[in-house]
Design an enzyme around this catalytic site. Structure first.
Site, short mmCIF file in Angstrom:
data_model
loop_
_atom_site.label_atom_id
_atom_site.label_comp_id
_atom_site.label_asym_id
_atom_site.label_seq_id
_atom_site.Cartn_x
_atom_site.Cartn_y
_atom_site.Cartn_z
CB ALA A 65 34.09 -21.50 1.99
N GLY A 111 35.37 -20.02 6.84
CA GLY A 111 35.58 -18.74 6.15
C GLY A 111 34.94 -17.56 6.86
CD GLU A 114 39.58 -19.38 6.92
OE1 GLU A 114 38.57 -19.71 6.26
OE2 GLU A 114 40.71 -19.85 6.71
CD GLU A 134 37.76 -24.14 7.83
OE1 GLU A 134 37.88 -24.38 9.04
OE2 GLU A 134 37.65 -22.99 7.36
#
Ligand code: CAA
Length: 258
Positions: A65, A111, A114, A134
């Site tokens: 992200a 992300g 993911e 993270e």
């Protein structure tokens, strides 16, 4: 039409490339929205049977992200970021009725991993590096990583990867079952497209039923065997079933995608 992605159509395959190489293809809000739109259009397009997701450049699939975008977020903005992202992209991809293959061409972090994990199939190039870093930023994976990593590699290894925030190489990801195949970087798209083409020989409606049935195993409060029975029954009402069985009896190849 798009700022952050490039979409190409090839032999009934939709190839979507995340194209922010200077930011290692990090997923900002706009990119997530563009990916949602492109995947929806591909799903609705009768000429498309398989979708491939990859990243621009040699370095990164997606490095997570976009940290610059959420660095000042509050608790509710943070929660909303994860919720919106899961709805628009990660859960959306998992439930897409057409197979989505991630071609992991470099870093797949946070992300990015993911995104690969919610895809139905993962192919990695040998230079790929994967991890959920993270906790090194003071957050946890928010796009389904705490759930899907454990599903794919088992809870113990998922705990280790999340707690240490470490990266694993492509060959270890293969050994753990996190990716289906590892190939050299310059063979990545060829291998991914070859898998897409072999999927395209088969019935799209049956594959959609298979996706629904397999996913049911991972849904809280849903009996996957019942979903399988339901989807199995539905297949008997499709033109693909008529064509598939007729072709078998006539000793010829079925022609599902006219
Ligand atoms: N968000 C925003 N920008 C990012 C980014 C990210 N996730 N990852 C890399 N970039 C940017 C860098 O800031 C840098 O931009 P500038 O040139 O403007 O400074 C550019 O991409 C190149 O990156 P580096 O200079 O850091 O490249 P490197 O080769 O030294 O390191 C790397 C590569 C190890 C992948 C490193 O960039 C890195 O650690 N990136 C962050 C990985 C990460 O922590 N991902 C998880 C994000 S949080 C998340 O995903 C939450 C969630 O689950 C919802």
């Amino acid at each position: 039409m798009y700022k952050n992605i490039v979409v190409e159509e090839k032999n009934k395959i939709n190839i979507i490339t995340i194209n922010r190489p200077k930011q290692l293809n990090a997923l900002n809000k706009d990119t997530i929205e563009e990916l949602h739109t492109a995947i929806k259009l591909a799903e609705d397009n009768l000429n498309i049977g398989v979708i491939i997701l990859t990243g621009a450049g040699e370095k990164s699939f997606v490095a997570g992200a976009d940290i610059k975008e959420f660095a000042d977020f509050t608790i509710s903005q943070g929660g909303n970021l994860a919720k919106k992202g899961q709805e628009l992209l990660f859960t959306y991809i998992e439930n897409c009725s057409k197979p989505i293959i991630a071609a992991i061409n470099g870093f797949a972090l946070g992300g990015g991993l993911e995104l690969a994990m919610c895809s139905h199939i993962r192919i990695a190039s040998s230079n790929a590096r994967m991890g959920l870093p993270e906790v090194s930023l003071g957050v946890i994976p928010g796009y389904g990583g705490t759930q899907r990593l454990a599903q794919l590699v088992g809870r113990g290894k998922a705990n280790e990867m999340v707690f240490t925030a470490g990266m694993i190489k492509a060959d270890e990801a293969l050994r753990l079952g996190l990716v289906n195949h590892v190939v050299e970087y310059n063979e990545l798209m060829e291998k991914t497209e070859a898998i897409a083409l072999s999927i395209l020989n088969n019935s799209g409606s049956a594959i959609a039923s298979a996706i629904k049935s397999i996913n049911a195993n991972y849904k809280e409060g849903v009996n996957g065997y019942n979903i399988e029975v339901e989807e199995f029954g539905k297949c008997f009402g499709t033109s693909d079933f008529k064509e598939g069985t007729k072709a078998f009896l006539e000793k010829r190849k079925p022609n599902f995608r006219k």
